[in-house]
Every structure is written in structure tokens, then in C-alpha cells.
Design a protein around this motif. Structure first.
Motif, PDB file in Angstrom:
ATOM      1  N   LEU A   1       7.633 -31.893 -47.169  1.00 33.57           N
ATOM      2  CA  LEU A   1       8.256 -30.885 -48.014  1.00 33.57           C
ATOM      3  C   LEU A   1       8.876 -31.570 -49.227  1.00 33.57           C
ATOM      4  CD1 LEU A   1       8.959 -27.868 -47.938  1.00 33.57           C
ATOM      5  CD2 LEU A   1      10.991 -28.469 -46.648  1.00 33.57           C
TER       6      LEU A   1
ATOM      7  N   LEU B   1      10.761 -34.855 -45.053  1.00 32.13           N
ATOM      8  CA  LEU B   1      11.538 -34.255 -46.135  1.00 32.13           C
ATOM      9  C   LEU B   1      11.693 -35.264 -47.280  1.00 32.13           C
ATOM     10  CD1 LEU B   1      14.275 -32.679 -43.848  1.00 32.13           C
ATOM     11  CD2 LEU B   1      12.498 -31.436 -45.085  1.00 32.13           C
TER      12      LEU B   1
ATOM     13  N   SER C   1      13.425 -24.422 -45.575  1.00 27.48           N
ATOM     14  CA  SER C   1      13.578 -25.807 -46.054  1.00 27.48           C
ATOM     15  C   SER C   1      15.037 -26.238 -45.973  1.00 27.48           C
ATOM     16  CB  SER C   1      13.119 -25.931 -47.507  1.00 27.48           C
ATOM     17  OG  SER C   1      11.855 -25.371 -47.680  1.00 27.48           O
TER      18      SER C   1
END
Ligand code: PLP
Length: 370
Positions: free
Chosen positions: A35, A327, A350
Motif C-alpha cells: 500500500l 505499508l 489503509s
């Protein structure tokens, strides 16, 4: 072997001092689903109307684009209540920042920005052969007195982003006006409003750029409009400055697709308002969650928060932990903030993943205590 003859083909002084700009990382080796929260992109992307305009542009790709950007400038002017004749458009606000440096600064001139300011100010100042001058901030906030004290007769441009990147902090209209009033006669104050759209009711400095001959504002479609990949930005200010920038910009600096998409995007203010509200809600939630885990951040007005750790080693360790969880956030040592991580506000899922991973990290590094 003797030293080779010096190469006669060399760039202008200053160019080889430029450090290559490193964008936020987009991938992690071995992680397909990583992400990306490292470049302050809008997780929701552009408005549906902008997507449709982009798709329609495929039918006119054989035509050269407009050189005067009249339709886009009219749309921006209408939406923001500004005179289109005082607007200039560029390939991202980066291009407008570059044009300002090339037009107004050269060898012997100084370009000011602040300690934690956006790296492109330095790069474009150096590209123009001017001297970049970094001014200290005070506790991650722009310090108007320090900027005024650093000004000299050689100062041509003063760049501040408000809200600022990567700190997320803002200075108020009174401070900005005091800065504009106090600058030396030949200096232009450039108000970089890349994140202005995230602040409800804020004009990004447009009012000041309307009334003062030495204030110029830049804006972008890369952040709240969700169009970073398309490269569209604009500047607004005194006609004399706009006239100068138009003389040196490429006549076809924006493609048909860029112009049409930006026009549709700026006319969809419902999408902008929705993104602003959602960002503020998630930003408040994430900063409170991180604070509960023992990771403070300054109140941010933008679409990211600057998470502060005990020291650079802890920031690095947390970054490694986040990476292991897929992440990607931004290390900001290059901005003079080695003990911080800049985290873009993503969508709700997220933000929850980030909060969970940071809590996990602090829990384990503090021996289980929270
Ligand atoms: C992201 C950003 C910009 C926007 O750059 P574009 O070239 O318009 O994508 C400008 N200034 C700051 C401070 C930024 O963070």
C-alpha cells in the motif's frame, strides 16, 4: 594513467550540485499488494467526470493542444473567483515553480525556502544557477521573522508551502501578510498551495496574490484532485509575472488530455468537498490512534501526518516494521527530519492498517507496555 583532459562539454555551474529528486517508493520487493502512502496521493482518485473527460480526449489526440489554455483558465477562474488573465498553467506546479526560478533568479541571486521545505525549490534554484538559501523553522513551523532576517538585496524568490510539506503545519493569514510586506523590494513571495484545498474555506493566498505586486500563488491537480499521474498545475498572481512566465513556458506544455481532464476536475467541486471531509475525518482518527500508541504528530492541515519518534533509529525501525506489513510511508531525513515518518492519509482500511502496525511496533519495542 595521466588524468584525462577535462571534458570541454560541461553544464552550467550549479547543475552538477543538484541531488536527484527521489519520489516516494511505490513497490516493495516480493509484495504485490503493498500500500503506497508515500507521495500524498488521493486514495479515492479523480472525479468520475475527470475520468470521462480523459477518456474522451482519445478522439482528438491528432490535434495540437491549445497554447493559451483559455478553457481551463476560465474554469479555474470561475470556480475560484479569479481573473483568468492572471492564471498560468503548467505540467504540475513543479513546472510553474521552475519557470519562476528561471525567469527571476540567476547567478548571484538568492532563492529562499525553509529548513523542512519542499525539495523542488532548491533543485530549481540550482538549475537556474542561483544560490539556494535554507532558513530555519521553529519547531516544524515556518518562522516569518527568521525568513525576514535572512533576506538580503540578493533575494529574488521566497518559497513557502502553506500548509507545509512534510510538516503539515500552517501559518495564519496575518503572518503571511507580514512576510509579504517585509520582503525586500525585488523579492517575490511564492505561496505554494499544493495542500490548500484540504483546508476548508482557505483561499491558498489568492487574496494576497490579487492585491500585492510581489505575491504569487501556485496550485496543483496532483493532490486533492487525484491527478498526480497526469501532471497539471497552475499559478496565479500579478499580470506582469504571468506575462513573464508565459514568455518562457513551452507553448504546448499541456496536452489536450491534461487540459480537458483538469477542466472537468475543477468543475466537480462536490468531489473535492467529499475528499476534503473524508481526509479530515480519517486524519483526525489516525493521529489520535498513533498518539495513543505513543507516536505524536503536529496538528496537520494536509492529507498526511508527520509521525514523530524518539530518535532516527526508532523511526527507521518502525519504517522497516511497516514495510514488512506491506505499508510504504516516507522517510524524511532528506527534509531534515530523520526522527519522523510522513504518512499519507489513505482510505479507512489503509488508516486502520497503519494504526494497527504502529501499535504493534510500539507494543513490541516497549516490551509489551503500551
Ligand atoms: C506535491 C507538492 C506539489 C505538487 O507538485 P506537482 O508538480 O503539482 O505534482 C507542490 N508543492 C508541494 C509542497 C508539494 O508537496
Amino acid at each position: 594513467m595521466p588524468d584525462p583532459m577535462p571534458d570541454p562539454i560541461r553544464p552550467k555551474p550549479g547543475i552538477m550540485d543538484i541531488a536527484l529528486y527521489q519520489g516516494g517508493a511505490a513497490h516493495l520487493p516480493g509484495q504485490a499488494e503493498a500500500l503506497k502512502l508515500s507521495s500524498n496521493e488521493n486514495p479515492f482518485g479523480p472525479s468520475e467526470r475527470a475520468r470521462e473527460a480523459f477518456a474522451r480526449a482519445v478522439h482528438s489526440l491528432h490535434r495540437y493542444p491549445s497554447t493559451d489554455h483559455a478553457a481551463l483558465r476560465a474554469a479555474i477562474g470561475e470556480v475560484h473567483g479569479l481573473d483568468p488573465a492572471r492564471i498560468v498553467c503548467g505540467a504540475g506546479s513543479d513546472e510553474v515553480i521552475g519557470l519562476l526560478c528561471h525567469a527571476y533568479a540567476g547567478p548571484g541571486d538568492a532563492v529562499l525556502f525553509t529548513e523542512h521545505g519542499f525539495l523542488m525549490y532548491r533543485i530549481y534554484a540550482q538549475a537556474a544557477g542561483a544560490t539556494p538559501v535554507s532558513v530555519p523553522e521553529r519547531a516544524r513551523r515556518i518562522d516569518v521573522d527568521a525568513i525576514l532576517a535572512a533576506c538580503t538585496g540578493a533575494t529574488r524568490l521566497v518559497f513557502i508551502a502553506n500548509p507545509s510539506n512534510p510538516t503539515g503545519t500552517m501559518i495564519d493569514a496575518g503572518e503571511v501578510a507580514r512576510l509579504a510586506e517585509g520582503l525586500p523590494e525585488r523579492a517575490i513571495l511564492v505561496l505554494d498551495g499544493a495542500y490548500a484545498d484540504y483546508v476548508a474555506g482557505f483561499d491558498g493566498g489568492a487574496a494576497l496574490a490579487t492585491t500585492r505586486p510581489n505575491v504569487f500563488m501556485t496550485r496543483t491537480f496532483s493532490k486533492i484532485y487525484g491527478l498526480g499521474g497526469l501532471r497539471i498545475g497552475w499559478g496565479y498572481g500579478p499580470r506582469a509575472i504571468v506575462d513573464v512566465l508565459n514568455r518562457i513556458r513551452g507553448p504546448f506544455n499541456l496536452s489536450t488530455a491534461q487540459l480537458a481532464t483538469a477542466e472537468a476536475a475543477v468543475r466537480d467541486q462536490d468531489h473535492v468537498a467529499w475528499c476534503r471531509t473524508e481526509n479530515a475525518r480519517l486524519r483526525g482518527w489516525l493521529s489520535a490512534s498513533l498518539a495513543e500508541s505513543g507516536v505524536p504528530s503536529d496538528p496537520s492541515q494536509a492529507n498526511f501526518i508527520l509521525a514523530r519518534f524518539a530518535d532516527p533509529a526508532e523511526a527507521e525501525a518502525c519504517d522497516a516494521h511497516l514495510k514488512a506489513q506491506g505499508l510504504i510511508v516516507r522517510r524524511v531525513g532528506g527534509y531534515g527530519l530523520p526522527d519522523c515518518l510522513r504518512i499519507t492519509i489513505g482510505d479507512e482500511a489503509s488508516c486502520r492498517r497503519v494504526a494497527h502496525a504502529v501499535a504493534q511496533f510500539k507494543g513490541s519495542s516497549a516490551g509489551g507496555q503500551r
